[in-house]
Structure formats: C-alpha cells, structure tokens
Write a protein that holds these residues in place. Structure first.
Motif, PDB file in Angstrom:
ATOM      1  N   LYS A   4      -1.241  86.581  45.552  1.00  0.00           N
ATOM      2  CA  LYS A   4      -0.187  86.949  46.094  1.00  0.00           C
ATOM      3  C   LYS A   4      -0.700  87.917  47.213  1.00  0.00           C
ATOM      4  CE  LYS A   4       2.996  85.461  43.811  1.00  0.00           C
ATOM      5  NZ  LYS A   4       4.025  84.335  44.246  1.00  0.00           N
ATOM      6  N   LYS A   5       0.105  87.752  48.552  1.00  0.00           N
ATOM      7  CA  LYS A   5      -0.639  88.350  49.919  1.00  0.00           C
ATOM      8  C   LYS A   5       0.076  89.599  50.081  1.00  0.00           C
ATOM      9  CE  LYS A   5      -1.504  83.835  51.651  1.00  0.00           C
ATOM     10  NZ  LYS A   5      -1.038  82.981  50.703  1.00  0.00           N
ATOM     11  N   ASP A 140       3.598  88.340  51.000  1.00  0.00           N
ATOM     12  CA  ASP A 140       4.691  88.447  50.147  1.00  0.00           C
ATOM     13  C   ASP A 140       5.122  89.975  50.264  1.00  0.00           C
ATOM     14  OD1 ASP A 140       4.603  86.086  48.300  1.00  0.00           O
ATOM     15  OD2 ASP A 140       2.368  86.521  48.132  1.00  0.00           O
ATOM     16  N   VAL A 141       4.414  90.885  50.659  1.00  0.00           N
ATOM     17  CA  VAL A 141       4.848  92.312  50.924  1.00  0.00           C
ATOM     18  C   VAL A 141       3.842  92.855  51.935  1.00  0.00           C
ATOM     19  CG1 VAL A 141       5.001  94.545  49.793  1.00  0.00           C
ATOM     20  CG2 VAL A 141       5.180  92.638  48.391  1.00  0.00           C
ATOM     21  N   ASN A 168      11.302  85.480  53.018  1.00  0.00           N
ATOM     22  CA  ASN A 168      11.083  85.870  51.420  1.00  0.00           C
ATOM     23  C   ASN A 168      10.312  87.328  51.331  1.00  0.00           C
ATOM     24  OD1 ASN A 168      12.936  84.365  50.062  1.00  0.00           O
ATOM     25  ND2 ASN A 168      11.221  82.807  50.156  1.00  0.00           N
ATOM     26  N   THR A 169       9.842  87.524  52.680  1.00  0.00           N
ATOM     27  CA  THR A 169       8.739  88.933  52.637  1.00  0.00           C
ATOM     28  C   THR A 169       9.414  90.162  52.381  1.00  0.00           C
ATOM     29  OG1 THR A 169       7.183  87.728  54.136  1.00  0.00           O
ATOM     30  CG2 THR A 169       7.306  90.186  53.943  1.00  0.00           C
ATOM     31  N   TYR A 259       1.162 101.573  42.945  1.00  0.00           N
ATOM     32  CA  TYR A 259       1.679 100.992  44.079  1.00  0.00           C
ATOM     33  C   TYR A 259       1.531  99.141  43.721  1.00  0.00           C
ATOM     34  CZ  TYR A 259       1.242 104.765  47.432  1.00  0.00           C
ATOM     35  OH  TYR A 259       1.304 106.206  47.914  1.00  0.00           O
ATOM     36  N   ASN A 260       0.519  98.920  43.133  1.00  0.00           N
ATOM     37  CA  ASN A 260       0.195  97.453  42.523  1.00  0.00           C
ATOM     38  C   ASN A 260       1.478  97.122  41.687  1.00  0.00           C
ATOM     39  OD1 ASN A 260      -1.365  95.141  42.542  1.00  0.00           O
ATOM     40  ND2 ASN A 260      -1.594  95.551  40.387  1.00  0.00           N
ATOM     41  N   GLU A 261       2.045  98.023  40.880  1.00  0.00           N
ATOM     42  CA  GLU A 261       3.214  97.697  40.033  1.00  0.00           C
ATOM     43  C   GLU A 261       4.482  97.461  41.028  1.00  0.00           C
ATOM     44  OE1 GLU A 261       3.360 100.570  37.033  1.00  0.00           O
ATOM     45  OE2 GLU A 261       1.398 100.056  36.261  1.00  0.00           O
ATOM     46  N   LEU A 262       4.508  98.446  41.864  1.00  0.00           N
ATOM     47  CA  LEU A 262       5.682  98.197  42.637  1.00  0.00           C
ATOM     48  C   LEU A 262       5.495  97.057  43.347  1.00  0.00           C
ATOM     49  CD1 LEU A 262       8.093  99.317  44.115  1.00  0.00           C
ATOM     50  CD2 LEU A 262       6.977 100.622  45.847  1.00  0.00           C
ATOM     51  N   TYR A 263       4.447  96.489  44.107  1.00  0.00           N
ATOM     52  CA  TYR A 263       4.347  95.083  44.891  1.00  0.00           C
ATOM     53  C   TYR A 263       5.038  93.959  43.710  1.00  0.00           C
ATOM     54  CZ  TYR A 263       0.972  97.918  47.827  1.00  0.00           C
ATOM     55  OH  TYR A 263       0.515  98.907  48.495  1.00  0.00           O
TER      56      TYR A 263
END
Length: 271
Positions: A4-5, A140-141, A168-169, A259-263
C-alpha cells in the motif's frame, strides 16, 4: 499483494530544515512506515535556504516543465530530488523561483511572514498532485504535516475530484502547534474559488487565519491527528463536532505504530 502506498506531504524535513517537531517526525515517520512494508513518497518545498550541493539535490527533468496558473499568472514547476541515506528514502522537492528562491522558509530573518504565503501554499499542494500524476504513483493514503499543507484535503476532494485515479485516496491532516501570526491575504479565498472550490467551502475562511485554515483542513480530511502535545482548543472542539476519525497525541515511543494502524483502517474502509 502490492504494498500500500502512503504519501507524506510536509513543510519541513530534517536534515533539509532545522530540527523541529514537524521536521523530525517527517524524517522518522516515512522511514518507520516503510519498515512496516508500505511504499512511500515524501514531498516538501525546496526553500532557498537548502544547500543543493551539500544535500545533493538534482532536478528531475522528466517531471519538471509544467506551468501552474495562480491568479492568472504562470509559475513554472520544477521538481528536484535527494536521498536521506540513513533512512533509505528519497525526498521530492517542489521548486519555483517566484516562491521558493528566497533564503528563508515561511518568514524572513526578522520574523516577518511572507505576504505571498497563500500562493506559496497553493503552488506547493498543486505541485505535489501534478507530480504524483506524472509519476503514475497514486497513494492509498495522503498524510499532511504543517499548515502549508492544509489545502491538500480541499484540493483532493474538490479540485481533483474528476481524477479517477485519486477517487479512493484517503487524506489525514496532522495538527501541530505551528500557528502563523498574521492572517493570509483576503484574496486567498478568491484564488481557491478560481481553482475549483465553492463559495460554500470558503465560508469557513471568512478570516483566513491559522485557526480557520485548520478547520478547513479538518472539514475535508478523512481523519485527523493531534501532532503536538498541545494544540488550539477551538480546533479540538471543531474536530469533536465534525465526527471525523481522530487520533490524539501519541508519544515518540508509539506514534509510528499508531499511525500505521490508522492508515490500515482507512485503507480497509475503502476495500
């Protein structure tokens, strides 16, 4: 499965900017997220105080050469790149002689904020979007750091709404204790309307100060992060009333994982 980007847009990164809360986070966070298996890109302005030779910046010819029109004036977009070897990551720089040649960042050496910071913010954000389109690298985010990036959620949801690759970003805005002193020019909202914002969008910017700019970013974001231990109380109240996903302040020990969990949650919400 493809990684994922995550796109990081920031007004400061160490070592290209003096160490600050934002600059240090935006050096360490992309590195940490990359170690979590994400594909990352990072963008910042190429301020004139950045020594290009010492930091080994070079222009990316295939990405440069476009003109961005702001308030009926053409401004050439120049893209440069450098590597932070210790973090194993590249940083892309948005450059333009009109906006970023001066030997300072947001204010001059006497602390006077630049009158054209409104147009500098517009140019920076638009420059990032046009560059990722040219790269054919669609995130993606998008995670934004610093008030100079505050227009990113608006541009994603309004000005680039017809860009099918970005539909979808998701976008996150981190709020820091980085307020500027003087409101931006009154013509600011008119320039945003010229770019595709609506008059209703601009009601929140009736006085284009740091607080209202923060509210605008929150309004168009999918999630909000408290980046500093203390931020404006009215901004916190606005976030609560907005119903947006909110991550309170995280310490240096755990913010990268949080932050990674939020992404991940935002990415999963669109699948």
């Amino acid at each position: 499965m493809d990684a994922k980007k995550i796109l990081f847009i920031t007004q400061e990164i160490s070592p290209y900017s003096p160490d600050s809360e934002i600059a240090i986070i935006c050096r360490d966070l992309p590195h940490g997220i990359q170690d979590h298996g994400r594909e990352i890109r990072t963008f910042m302005p190429k301020y004139g105080c950045i020594n290009e030779r010492r930091n080994q910046l070079h222009e990316v010819i295939r990405l440069s050469g476009m003109n961005l029109i702001i308030d009926d004036t053409d401004h050439p977009l120049i893209i440069k790149v450098a590597s932070i070897q210790s973090a194993r990551m590249q940083v892309y720089f948005i450059d333009n002689e009109d906006f970023f040649l001066r030997k300072a960042t947001i204010a001059d050496e006497e602390g006077n904020e630049f009158e054209d910071n409104d147009e500098r913010a517009i140019f920076f954000v638009r420059g990032v979007f046009e560059t990722i389109k040219k790269l054919r690298w669609i995130p993606d985010v998008i995670h934004c750091h610093g008030w100079l990036t505050a227009l990113t959620p608006l541009y994603l949801k309004r000005m680039y709404i017809d860009e099918s690759r970005l539909v979808n970003t998701k976008v996150i805005y981190s709020i820091y204790n980085d307020a500027f002193s003087n409101p931006l020019r009154n013509e600011f909202t008119g320039k945003l309307i010229q770019d595709g914002a609506t008059k209703d969008d601009m009601r929140i910017l009736e006085t284009p100060d740091h607080r209202s700019l923060t509210k605008l970013a929150v309004q168009f974001s999918d999630a909000v992060i408290q980046g500093s231990p203390q931020i404006d109380g009215e901004a916190l109240q606005f976030i609560s009333q907005s119903g947006k996903t909110f991550l309170p302040y995280q310490t240096t020990d755990n913010y990268i994982d949080s932050y990674n969990e939020l992404y991940e949650s935002l990415i999963n919400s669109k699948e």
